[in-house]
Design a protein around this motif. Sequence first.
Motif, PDB file in Angstrom:
ATOM      1  N   UNK A  36      -6.031   5.282  -4.615  1.00 11.27           N
ATOM      2  CA  UNK A  36      -5.632   3.888  -4.851  1.00 11.27           C
ATOM      3  C   UNK A  36      -6.859   3.110  -5.289  1.00 11.27           C
ATOM      4  N   UNK A  37      -6.731   2.366  -6.381  1.00 14.35           N
ATOM      5  CA  UNK A  37      -7.870   1.578  -6.866  1.00 14.35           C
ATOM      6  C   UNK A  37      -8.061   0.345  -5.990  1.00 14.35           C
ATOM      7  N   UNK A  38      -9.323  -0.039  -5.837  1.00 18.69           N
ATOM      8  CA  UNK A  38      -9.669  -1.273  -5.137  1.00 18.69           C
ATOM      9  C   UNK A  38     -10.344  -2.185  -6.165  1.00 18.69           C
ATOM     10  N   UNK A  39      -9.788  -3.350  -6.362  1.00 15.01           N
ATOM     11  CA  UNK A  39     -10.376  -4.297  -7.316  1.00 15.01           C
ATOM     12  C   UNK A  39     -10.518  -5.640  -6.605  1.00 15.01           C
ATOM     13  N   UNK A  41     -11.814  -6.218  -3.837  1.00 17.86           N
ATOM     14  CA  UNK A  41     -11.558  -6.098  -2.394  1.00 17.86           C
ATOM     15  C   UNK A  41     -10.093  -5.905  -2.034  1.00 17.86           C
ATOM     16  N   UNK A  42      -9.211  -5.795  -3.041  1.00 11.49           N
ATOM     17  CA  UNK A  42      -7.781  -5.599  -2.748  1.00 11.49           C
ATOM     18  C   UNK A  42      -7.294  -4.283  -3.339  1.00 11.49           C
ATOM     19  N   UNK A  43      -6.301  -3.681  -2.685  1.00 15.92           N
ATOM     20  CA  UNK A  43      -5.690  -2.472  -3.242  1.00 15.92           C
ATOM     21  C   UNK A  43      -4.845  -2.865  -4.449  1.00 15.92           C
ATOM     22  N   UNK A  44      -4.918  -2.044  -5.487  1.00 18.14           N
ATOM     23  CA  UNK A  44      -4.035  -2.267  -6.641  1.00 18.14           C
ATOM     24  C   UNK A  44      -2.789  -1.406  -6.444  1.00 18.14           C
ATOM     25  N   UNK A  45      -1.645  -2.046  -6.362  1.00 15.71           N
ATOM     26  CA  UNK A  45      -0.376  -1.335  -6.177  1.00 15.71           C
ATOM     27  C   UNK A  45      -0.353  -0.496  -4.891  1.00 15.71           C
ATOM     28  N   UNK A  46      -0.894  -1.075  -3.812  1.00 15.92           N
ATOM     29  CA  UNK A  46      -0.912  -0.361  -2.531  1.00 15.92           C
ATOM     30  C   UNK A  46       0.470   0.121  -2.120  1.00 15.92           C
ATOM     31  N   UNK A  47       1.452  -0.762  -2.178  1.00 18.83           N
ATOM     32  CA  UNK A  47       2.802  -0.375  -1.714  1.00 18.83           C
ATOM     33  C   UNK A  47       3.419   0.737  -2.567  1.00 18.83           C
ATOM     34  N   UNK A  48       3.376   0.630  -3.913  1.00 20.91           N
ATOM     35  CA  UNK A  48       3.922   1.754  -4.704  1.00 20.91           C
ATOM     36  C   UNK A  48       3.205   3.080  -4.432  1.00 20.91           C
ATOM     37  N   UNK A  49       1.893   3.032  -4.188  1.00 20.92           N
ATOM     38  CA  UNK A  49       1.192   4.280  -3.859  1.00 20.92           C
ATOM     39  C   UNK A  49       1.692   4.840  -2.531  1.00 20.92           C
ATOM     40  N   UNK A  50       1.906   3.957  -1.551  1.00 23.09           N
ATOM     41  CA  UNK A  50       2.384   4.455  -0.250  1.00 23.09           C
ATOM     42  C   UNK A  50       3.842   4.923  -0.352  1.00 23.09           C
ATOM     43  N   UNK A  86     -15.144  -3.007  -5.367  1.00 18.98           N
ATOM     44  CA  UNK A  86     -14.493  -2.375  -6.520  1.00 18.98           C
ATOM     45  C   UNK A  86     -14.702  -0.871  -6.375  1.00 18.98           C
ATOM     46  N   UNK A  87     -13.634  -0.115  -6.431  1.00 20.80           N
ATOM     47  CA  UNK A  87     -13.774   1.334  -6.269  1.00 20.80           C
ATOM     48  C   UNK A  87     -12.431   1.962  -6.009  1.00 20.80           C
TER      49      UNK A  87
END
Length: 288
Positions: A36-39, A41-50, A86-87
Amino acid sequence: MSRIAYVNGRYVPHMEARVHIEDRGYQFADGVYEVIAVVGGRLVDGEPHLDRLERSLTELDMAMPMARRPLRVVLAETMRRNSVHDGMIYLQITRGAARRDHAFPRGVRPALVVTARRATMPPDPDAIPGAKVITAPDIRWRRCDIKSVSLLPNVLAKQQAIESGAYETWMVDDDGHITEGSSTNAWILARDGCVVTRPLDNAILGGITRQTLIRLAHGAGVDVVERAFSVDEAKAAREAFMTSTTNLLRPVTQIDDAVIGNGEPGETSRRLLGLYLAYARGETESCD
Ligand SMILES: Cc1ncc(COP(=O)(O)O)c(C=O)c1O
């Protein structure tokens, strides 16, 4: 700063993070993962990844090792302890450690590992370079829709690309259609002006970047058609690009010996990257 990993309930120095030698991920590749990308300080699309993680687990008859809310706390804490602004976050769940036997062990606790690392965002859409891809037969199994840690054919495909001076390998099915890259989804801007990507089936991973980009493109009035396309069609395309969590959108300017378009990243690819970057940065809508 030393890195910290989450391993089965404990935060430990990355150098000391261990799983058992009879972990089924190690012996059978019996496990799944997410990146999951972090941009900012936030997850990008955290819920769809989970959501995808849960689906992969269900397909392998495995349970989530913890509920989503505490899992999100672990993800946030791993980001925090590694100062990742970012990471990316890597999350892996295996069926756990048990005496080696092919059949599922009963009563074994799944193993959960989470790591985080920093990465820089890609250059802005006007400066992004084009990448070369090669094509090779897709030798994988028939459940590529599961995000399994069984990635050996993908590893071999990526290595083949590197040894050919390319960035990625686009894999080709028995009908001559491109399935996807070793760790990316494949796209073209076809001669008729439609953006085309292969429909979801068991031959590809349903990329979260792919899913989001289709939505963003439609919202911006860009037609996306989900259909299979051949190697020949890709080589004759106006533009080509790949998507993934770690690459976001990377223009493709050469496929094998064929130069795509004028050999520079195309206008549509750069526009779509711009849309995606704005989304990932939370400028257009909330995305975590
Ligand atoms: C085989 C494969 N296809 C596609 C993707 C892109 O998926 P996502 O956009 O969710 O990162 C990946 C990502 O790792 C992958 O391994």
